[in-house]
Design a protein around this motif. Structure first.
Motif, PDB file in Angstrom:
ATOM      1  N   TYR A  50      -5.224  -5.669  -0.401  1.00 36.34           N
ATOM      2  CA  TYR A  50      -6.095  -5.684  -1.490  1.00 36.34           C
ATOM      3  C   TYR A  50      -6.873  -7.070  -1.781  1.00 36.34           C
ATOM      4  O   TYR A  50      -6.234  -8.195  -1.603  1.00 36.34           O
ATOM      5  CB  TYR A  50      -5.266  -5.257  -2.722  1.00 36.34           C
ATOM      6  CG  TYR A  50      -4.690  -3.791  -2.643  1.00 36.34           C
ATOM      7  CD1 TYR A  50      -5.330  -2.829  -3.051  1.00 36.34           C
ATOM      8  CD2 TYR A  50      -3.332  -3.872  -2.258  1.00 36.34           C
ATOM      9  CE1 TYR A  50      -4.699  -1.599  -2.953  1.00 36.34           C
ATOM     10  CE2 TYR A  50      -2.818  -2.755  -2.086  1.00 36.34           C
ATOM     11  CZ  TYR A  50      -3.506  -1.277  -2.563  1.00 36.34           C
ATOM     12  OH  TYR A  50      -2.890  -0.094  -2.410  1.00 36.34           O
ATOM     13  N   LEU A  62      -9.133  -0.098   0.323  1.00 34.77           N
ATOM     14  CA  LEU A  62      -8.468  -1.228   0.739  1.00 34.77           C
ATOM     15  C   LEU A  62      -9.419  -2.359   1.504  1.00 34.77           C
ATOM     16  O   LEU A  62     -10.689  -1.855   1.954  1.00 34.77           O
ATOM     17  CB  LEU A  62      -7.485  -0.859   2.089  1.00 34.77           C
ATOM     18  CG  LEU A  62      -6.373   0.153   1.483  1.00 34.77           C
ATOM     19  CD1 LEU A  62      -5.582   0.455   2.634  1.00 34.77           C
ATOM     20  CD2 LEU A  62      -5.662  -0.572   0.476  1.00 34.77           C
ATOM     21  N   THR A  92      -5.085  -6.047   6.638  1.00 35.37           N
ATOM     22  CA  THR A  92      -5.329  -4.904   5.565  1.00 35.37           C
ATOM     23  C   THR A  92      -4.542  -5.140   4.238  1.00 35.37           C
ATOM     24  O   THR A  92      -3.438  -5.486   4.402  1.00 35.37           O
ATOM     25  CB  THR A  92      -4.856  -3.611   6.186  1.00 35.37           C
ATOM     26  OG1 THR A  92      -5.641  -3.464   7.446  1.00 35.37           O
ATOM     27  CG2 THR A  92      -5.566  -2.288   5.326  1.00 35.37           C
ATOM     28  N   SER A 117      -1.378  -6.889   3.052  1.00 37.69           N
ATOM     29  CA  SER A 117      -0.147  -5.999   2.900  1.00 37.69           C
ATOM     30  C   SER A 117       0.336  -5.556   4.393  1.00 37.69           C
ATOM     31  O   SER A 117       1.523  -5.102   4.502  1.00 37.69           O
ATOM     32  CB  SER A 117      -0.667  -4.628   2.327  1.00 37.69           C
ATOM     33  OG  SER A 117      -1.013  -5.013   0.900  1.00 37.69           O
ATOM     34  N   VAL A 156       0.952  -1.288  -0.038  1.00 33.47           N
ATOM     35  CA  VAL A 156       0.119  -0.083  -0.049  1.00 33.47           C
ATOM     36  C   VAL A 156       0.797   1.218   0.048  1.00 33.47           C
ATOM     37  O   VAL A 156       1.884   1.312   0.846  1.00 33.47           O
ATOM     38  CB  VAL A 156      -0.894   0.051   1.281  1.00 33.47           C
ATOM     39  CG1 VAL A 156      -1.777   1.360   1.322  1.00 33.47           C
ATOM     40  CG2 VAL A 156      -1.693  -1.180   1.209  1.00 33.47           C
ATOM     41  N   ALA A 159      -9.575   2.932   6.160  1.00 31.60           N
ATOM     42  CA  ALA A 159      -9.302   1.921   5.080  1.00 31.60           C
ATOM     43  C   ALA A 159     -10.007   1.774   3.876  1.00 31.60           C
ATOM     44  O   ALA A 159      -9.780   1.527   2.826  1.00 31.60           O
ATOM     45  CB  ALA A 159      -8.555   0.600   5.832  1.00 31.60           C
ATOM     46  N   HIS A 198      -5.721   4.991  -6.411  1.00 29.03           N
ATOM     47  CA  HIS A 198      -6.205   5.495  -4.984  1.00 29.03           C
ATOM     48  C   HIS A 198      -6.413   7.057  -5.173  1.00 29.03           C
ATOM     49  O   HIS A 198      -5.796   7.685  -6.045  1.00 29.03           O
ATOM     50  CB  HIS A 198      -4.780   5.506  -3.996  1.00 29.03           C
ATOM     51  CG  HIS A 198      -4.792   4.196  -3.354  1.00 29.03           C
ATOM     52  ND1 HIS A 198      -5.477   3.533  -2.344  1.00 29.03           N
ATOM     53  CD2 HIS A 198      -3.828   3.033  -3.571  1.00 29.03           C
ATOM     54  CE1 HIS A 198      -5.446   2.467  -2.145  1.00 29.03           C
ATOM     55  NE2 HIS A 198      -4.307   2.066  -2.722  1.00 29.03           N
ATOM     56  N   THR A 210     -10.370  -5.521   4.474  1.00 30.86           N
ATOM     57  CA  THR A 210      -9.617  -5.666   5.791  1.00 30.86           C
ATOM     58  C   THR A 210     -10.512  -6.652   6.293  1.00 30.86           C
ATOM     59  O   THR A 210     -11.418  -7.166   5.674  1.00 30.86           O
ATOM     60  CB  THR A 210     -10.402  -4.368   6.829  1.00 30.86           C
ATOM     61  OG1 THR A 210     -11.507  -4.236   6.816  1.00 30.86           O
ATOM     62  CG2 THR A 210      -9.563  -3.055   6.368  1.00 30.86           C
TER      63      THR A 210
END
Length: 356
Positions: free
Chosen positions: A287, A213, A285, A101, A45, A208, A296, A215
């Motif tokens: 992708y 992202l 956390t 990540s 990230v 996030a 982003h 989670t």
């Protein structure tokens, strides 16, 4: 005049925005948050995204603004692999830990009274609070955080659940007055501190998610919940670890319950977390596996924390000031407890002595 009409309503930058747009944006974030089953491995990230997520996380509310939660942003492949192999329960959590990540490890302070003086000085210098609040802050914070009672046999140095005399007197006093007037409930310090960690973890997760992202929250199994299963023959305290240990002694071939997500005691050892802190949850956390490549949003404000907190629009509209926060490098660590997070600091000065 209706009492509510006399309340002074302070304008904010949010009140200037279109309410429907604001609501729709937040609703979309909430609806898009799901627990990731699998993460795309070996994808980092961007630092600018992490900085923005962590700054939003730092604005999480906490009881008496004591900010009793620290976060380790674990990104080291080596340590993630170690954590996966030696602390995570269940193959799904092991894979998620390795492939994500980062793992955000939330550490709850179980001795929050040690923070009161620091926060009091921050509040005094900030000048946000009313005099009445400041006058009772130290006493109220010490009274209501529940310190002195704990479920944890490890925290109590192996003597079981204890109640200090002062806490017993506070509980008795509150119970005696409850029939006469509303009184606070005296809870165990883990309950108070873990609630605050949960609030912060939720803020982190939504931040996030707002960045696209994925989670997955993972709950911990510690020495308190272990009381429902086996007992350690070394010191008598219950355990259910895969190859469990009690204190610093490893006890092999113990049965354990896979309903938990990870072994908190081993997490603390691997990540060098002091006994003063509990580890109620982590958030993997990264992708989502197989999802299209993500572009982003612009995070230009994240390069200047002062601008992030007090941009021109919100400063002109917002007559009240934000309550003070600890420095980012006191809240967020990299890979192990107290280790500077490289995306926040450029020097090698450690802050472990300030929080351990």
């Amino acid at each position: 005049m209706h009492p509510s009409s006399a309340i002074r309503r302070t304008p904010t930058a949010l009140s200037k925005a279109d309410p429907q747009t604001t609501l729709s944006a937040f609703r979309q974030i909430v609806k898009s948050r799901v627990s990731a089953r699998r993460f795309e491995p070996n994808v980092a990230v961007p630092d600018r995204v992490w900085r923005d997520v962590l700054r939003m996380t730092s604005r999480s509310p906490s009881g008496f603004n004591l900010q009793p939660t620290h976060v380790i942003l674990l990104r080291s492949p080596r340590l993630k692999s170690t954590l996966s192999r030696h602390a995570m329960l269940g193959f799904g959590n092991q894979y998620r830990t390795t492939d994500a990540s980062a793992i955000a490890v939330f550490c709850s302070d179980l001795e929050p009274s040690k923070r009161v003086d620091r926060v009091y000085e921050m509040e005094r210098e900030g000048g946000v609070r009313e005099d009445g609040y400041m006058a009772v802050l130290r006493v109220a914070a010490s009274f209501l955080t529940g310190e002195g009672t704990t479920h944890s046999p490890i925290i109590n140095r192996g003597i079981g659940s204890s109640t200090h005399l002062s806490t017993f007197l506070k509980q008795t006093f509150a119970s005696a007055l409850s029939p006469v007037q509303p009184m606070p409930t005296m809870e165990h310090v883990e309950s108070w501190s873990y609630k605050n960690a949960g609030i912060m973890a939720q803020m982190y997760t939504l931040a996030a998610t707002a960045h696209g992202l994925s989670t997955c929250m993972m709950e911990g199994v510690d020495e308190y919940w272990a009381c429902l299963t086996n007992s350690c023959t070394y010191c008598g305290w219950p355990i259910f670890l895969p190859h469990g240990y009690c204190k610093t002694r490893f006890i092999s071939n113990q049965k354990y319950d896979r309903s938990g997500r990870y072994d908190s005691l081993r997490v603390k050892e691997i990540l060098q977390i002091p006994d003063r802190y509990g580890v109620p949850l982590m958030v993997a956390t990264g992708y989502d596996y197989g999802a299209p490549a993500l572009t982003h949003a612009d995070c230009s404000l994240d390069e200047d924390s002062d601008e992030w907190d007090h941009d021109d629009e919100s400063q002109s509209l917002n007559e009240r000031r934000l309550t003070p926060r600890l420095e980012m490098n006191e809240i967020f660590f990299g890979d192990t407890f107290g280790e500077p997070l490289d995306l926040l600091v450029n020097d090698a000065d450690r802050v472990k002595d300030n929080v351990a």
